[in-house]
Scaffold this active site. Structure first.
Site, mmCIF file in Angstrom:
data_model
loop_
_atom_site.group_PDB
_atom_site.id
_atom_site.type_symbol
_atom_site.label_atom_id
_atom_site.label_comp_id
_atom_site.label_asym_id
_atom_site.label_seq_id
_atom_site.Cartn_x
_atom_site.Cartn_y
_atom_site.Cartn_z
ATOM 1 N N ARG A 18 27.561 -24.568 -22.750
ATOM 2 C CA ARG A 18 26.435 -23.311 -23.067
ATOM 3 C C ARG A 18 27.410 -22.070 -23.518
ATOM 4 N NH1 ARG A 18 23.387 -22.650 -17.987
ATOM 5 N NH2 ARG A 18 25.489 -23.373 -17.203
ATOM 6 N N ASN A 36 20.957 -26.035 -20.124
ATOM 7 C CA ASN A 36 21.101 -27.008 -19.307
ATOM 8 C C ASN A 36 19.727 -27.615 -19.253
ATOM 9 O OD1 ASN A 36 23.863 -27.092 -19.603
ATOM 10 N ND2 ASN A 36 23.941 -26.573 -17.234
#
Length: 94
Positions: A18, A36
């Site tokens: 990320r 996520n």
């Protein structure tokens, strides 16, 4: 402007996917978000100039050096006019 939603599977959580995605998008002036998902995948939305969005989608097929990407699902969507790129929380608070 175009928009693509990607869902990336494999060993993609806990490997800075990320944060690296956010930095890569910022460097290419692509808007959107990444998060996520509870099933172990990573979902991201990329909005911007077609060539730059294509670069981010291509990047998602490999991710950061520590990731092991098995598959990437790409969906075309209508742009929403997003600004900036953010890391969103996992749905359900995980």
């Amino acid at each position: 402007m175009i928009r693509r939603r990607v869902v990336v599977s494999g060993a993609v959580q806990g490997v800075f996917f990320r944060d690296t995605c956010r930095r890569t998008a910022d460097a290419r002036d692509v808007a959107g978000w990444v998060r996520n998902l509870p099933d172990g995948t990573v979902e991201a939305v990329f909005e911007g100039e077609p060539e730059r969005v294509r670069e981010l989608v291509e990047w998602a097929h490999q991710g950061p050096a520590t990731a092991l990407v098995d598959a990437v699902s790409v969906t075309e969507e209508a742009p929403e006019g997003l600004r900036g790129f953010e890391i969103r929380p996992t749905p359900g608070g995980f």
